[in-house]
Design an enzyme around this catalytic site. Structure first.
Site, PDB file in Angstrom:
ATOM      1  N   ASP A 187       1.543  12.785   2.307  1.00  0.00           N
ATOM      2  CA  ASP A 187       1.183  11.400   1.997  1.00  0.00           C
ATOM      3  C   ASP A 187       2.287  10.880   1.094  1.00  0.00           C
ATOM      4  OD1 ASP A 187       0.258   9.060   0.853  1.00  0.00           O
ATOM      5  OD2 ASP A 187      -1.821   9.753   0.739  1.00  0.00           O
TER       6      ASP A 187
ATOM      7  N   ASN B  81      10.080   6.969   7.549  1.00  0.00           N
ATOM      8  CA  ASN B  81       9.518   6.081   8.573  1.00  0.00           C
ATOM      9  C   ASN B  81       8.175   5.466   8.178  1.00  0.00           C
ATOM     10  OD1 ASN B  81       8.965   5.228  11.544  1.00  0.00           O
ATOM     11  ND2 ASN B  81       7.255   6.579  11.017  1.00  0.00           N
TER      12      ASN B  81
ATOM     13  N   TYR C  55       5.085  -6.897   2.704  1.00  0.00           N
ATOM     14  CA  TYR C  55       5.892  -6.091   3.636  1.00  0.00           C
ATOM     15  C   TYR C  55       7.372  -6.460   3.521  1.00  0.00           C
ATOM     16  CZ  TYR C  55       7.274  -4.009   8.126  1.00  0.00           C
ATOM     17  OH  TYR C  55       7.871  -3.269   9.113  1.00  0.00           O
TER      18      TYR C  55
ATOM     19  N   LYS D  80      10.547  -4.127   2.266  1.00  0.00           N
ATOM     20  CA  LYS D  80      11.653  -3.721   3.149  1.00  0.00           C
ATOM     21  C   LYS D  80      12.996  -4.231   2.620  1.00  0.00           C
ATOM     22  CE  LYS D  80       9.323  -1.482   6.377  1.00  0.00           C
ATOM     23  NZ  LYS D  80       9.455  -0.031   6.574  1.00  0.00           N
TER      24      LYS D  80
HETATM   25  N1  LIG Z   1       6.536  -1.681  15.276  1.00  0.00           N
HETATM   26  C1  LIG Z   1       7.405  -2.631  14.955  1.00  0.00           C
HETATM   27  O1  LIG Z   1       7.537  -3.662  15.625  1.00  0.00           O
HETATM   28  C2  LIG Z   1       8.296  -2.444  13.734  1.00  0.00           C
HETATM   29  C3  LIG Z   1       9.268  -3.416  13.486  1.00  0.00           C
HETATM   30  C4  LIG Z   1      10.102  -3.259  12.398  1.00  0.00           C
HETATM   31  C5  LIG Z   1       9.980  -2.147  11.592  1.00  0.00           C
HETATM   32  N2  LIG Z   1       9.019  -1.209  11.842  1.00  0.00           N
HETATM   33  C6  LIG Z   1       8.952  -0.058  10.952  1.00  0.00           C
HETATM   34  O2  LIG Z   1       8.944   1.130  11.710  1.00  0.00           O
HETATM   35  C7  LIG Z   1       8.225   2.167  11.011  1.00  0.00           C
HETATM   36  C8  LIG Z   1       7.159   2.779  11.894  1.00  0.00           C
HETATM   37  O3  LIG Z   1       6.295   1.727  12.288  1.00  0.00           O
HETATM   38  P1  LIG Z   1       5.281   1.853  13.506  1.00  0.00           P
HETATM   39  O4  LIG Z   1       5.371   0.585  14.231  1.00  0.00           O
HETATM   40  O5  LIG Z   1       5.441   3.148  14.188  1.00  0.00           O
HETATM   41  O6  LIG Z   1       3.912   1.813  12.659  1.00  0.00           O
HETATM   42  P2  LIG Z   1       2.482   2.517  12.905  1.00  0.00           P
HETATM   43  O7  LIG Z   1       2.242   2.732  14.340  1.00  0.00           O
HETATM   44  O8  LIG Z   1       1.538   1.681  12.113  1.00  0.00           O
HETATM   45  O9  LIG Z   1       2.667   3.930  12.198  1.00  0.00           O
HETATM   46  C9  LIG Z   1       2.812   4.014  10.819  1.00  0.00           C
HETATM   47  C10 LIG Z   1       2.761   5.467  10.445  1.00  0.00           C
HETATM   48  O10 LIG Z   1       2.913   5.558   9.011  1.00  0.00           O
HETATM   49  C11 LIG Z   1       1.875   6.417   8.538  1.00  0.00           C
HETATM   50  N3  LIG Z   1       1.572   6.183   7.128  1.00  0.00           N
HETATM   51  C12 LIG Z   1       1.108   5.083   6.527  1.00  0.00           C
HETATM   52  N4  LIG Z   1       0.950   5.293   5.206  1.00  0.00           N
HETATM   53  C13 LIG Z   1       1.344   6.572   4.977  1.00  0.00           C
HETATM   54  C14 LIG Z   1       1.414   7.393   3.831  1.00  0.00           C
HETATM   55  N5  LIG Z   1       1.032   6.954   2.623  1.00  0.00           N
HETATM   56  N6  LIG Z   1       1.895   8.653   3.969  1.00  0.00           N
HETATM   57  C15 LIG Z   1       2.279   9.123   5.167  1.00  0.00           C
HETATM   58  N7  LIG Z   1       2.204   8.403   6.300  1.00  0.00           N
HETATM   59  C16 LIG Z   1       1.737   7.147   6.194  1.00  0.00           C
HETATM   60  C17 LIG Z   1       0.691   6.152   9.456  1.00  0.00           C
HETATM   61  O11 LIG Z   1      -0.258   7.199   9.340  1.00  0.00           O
HETATM   62  P3  LIG Z   1      -1.837   6.991   9.673  1.00  0.00           P
HETATM   63  O12 LIG Z   1      -1.989   7.222  11.155  1.00  0.00           O
HETATM   64  O13 LIG Z   1      -2.487   8.044   8.846  1.00  0.00           O
HETATM   65  O14 LIG Z   1      -2.204   5.596   9.264  1.00  0.00           O
HETATM   66  C18 LIG Z   1       1.415   6.136  10.804  1.00  0.00           C
HETATM   67  O15 LIG Z   1       1.674   7.455  11.233  1.00  0.00           O
HETATM   68  C19 LIG Z   1       7.684   1.504   9.754  1.00  0.00           C
HETATM   69  O16 LIG Z   1       8.559   1.751   8.669  1.00  0.00           O
HETATM   70  C20 LIG Z   1       7.688   0.036  10.104  1.00  0.00           C
HETATM   71  O17 LIG Z   1       7.755  -0.796   8.968  1.00  0.00           O
HETATM   72  C21 LIG Z   1       8.169  -1.334  12.894  1.00  0.00           C
END
Ligand SMILES: NC(=O)c1ccc[n+]([C@@H]2O[C@H](COP(=O)([O-])OP(=O)(O)OC[C@H]3O[C@@H](n4cnc5c(N)ncnc54)[C@H](OP(=O)(O)O)[C@@H]3O)[C@@H](O)[C@H]2O)c1
Length: 232
Positions: free
Chosen positions: A60, A87, A156, A160
């Protein structure tokens, strides 16, 4: 050369999971970390079941003791760490504005999205320095770019933008150590956070994997989208 070891945070789903998948396909030993033991175990088993070298560790990133513990475990088990992919992130706060934001929510976002990567980097760097090799990838967002920044998603976006600043400062401080630090914007990707309509995760992680596997003469202190410089 010994196999590279990578730690990926928030890797039970979304971009983190696919990053583990693609790094493992490149022959890297991947530590898939997640805050939830059941979700993380299932995710790691899925990749290991495909013959990939993937193990699960609970992490975490909002818990600094947990961060210290996991790096200690990695040191004991592998004696090194080559790649850190920060990530995990939370709180794409579309429901609030800067002028009315709940600062507890902002604080929560900063704890996970900024202080998690910051502390984890601090603890991993001594391990990387030992082998004069390291790749730190801070998964950022276009929402953190001052160039494109407009109103909305204040918690957010600020988290970032701060993560980007952290990447630049850390990269400069680590110049000449063999540790390269970069921020990566994956673009809009279809995940739980991104919702529907974005590009597939397989494409979204390309720039993350690129930054995680840079050659020794690769860039450091940059902000990249699909391996190309992106405006801060
Ligand atoms: N998707 C997009 O369009 C997008 C665009 C720009 C940037 N990003 C960035 O890409 C990265 C991944 O995003 P994603 O889209 O894959 O998001 P996601 O599907 O919401 O996945 C987020 C992950 O982070 C985990 N998490 C949250 N809080 C945590 C903590 N305290 N300790 C450990 N793990 C934790 C979540 O675990 P749980 O399952 O336990 O909640 C999940 O595995 C992020 O940094 C996000 O800001 C995404």
């Amino acid at each position: 050369m010994k196999k590279r070891i990578a730690l990926v945070t928030g890797a039970n789903r979304g971009l983190g999971f696919e990053t583990c998948h693609q790094l493992a396909q490149l022959g890297v030993t991947v530590i898939l970390s997640a805050r939830n033991v059941i979700k993380g175990t299932i995710a790691a088993k899925e990749l290991a079941g495909r013959g990939l070298d993937v193990l699960f560790y609970r992490l975490d990133v909002s818990n600094q003791n947990n961060i210290i513990w996991i790096v200690d475990q990695i040191e004991q088990q592998f004696g090194k760490l080559d790649v850190l992919v920060n990530n995990a992130a939370i709180l794409y706060d579309t429901w609030q504005n800067a002028f009315n934001a709940d600062l507890e929510v902002v604080n929560h976002a900063l704890t996970t999205n900024l202080f998690g990567p910051w502390k984890l980097s601090q603890v991993c760097i001594p391990l990387m320095k030992r082998n004069k090799y390291g790749r730190i990838v801070n998964v950022s967002s276009g929402a953190g770019s001052l160039n494109y920044m407009a109103g909305g998603t204040p918690a957010y976006s600020v988290s970032k933008a701060a993560l980007n600043a952290f990447s630049r400062i850390l990269a400069a401080e680590l110049n000449g150590t063999g540790i390269l630090v970069n921020s990566v914007d994956p673009g809009w990707v279809s995940t739980d956070m991104g919702g529907h309509g974005g590009r597939p995760v397989e494409e979204g992680v390309q720039g993350i994997v690129w930054a995680a596997t840079l050659p020794n003469n690769g860039p450091s202190g940059g902000f990249f989208f699909d391996g190309k410089p992106s405006p801060w």
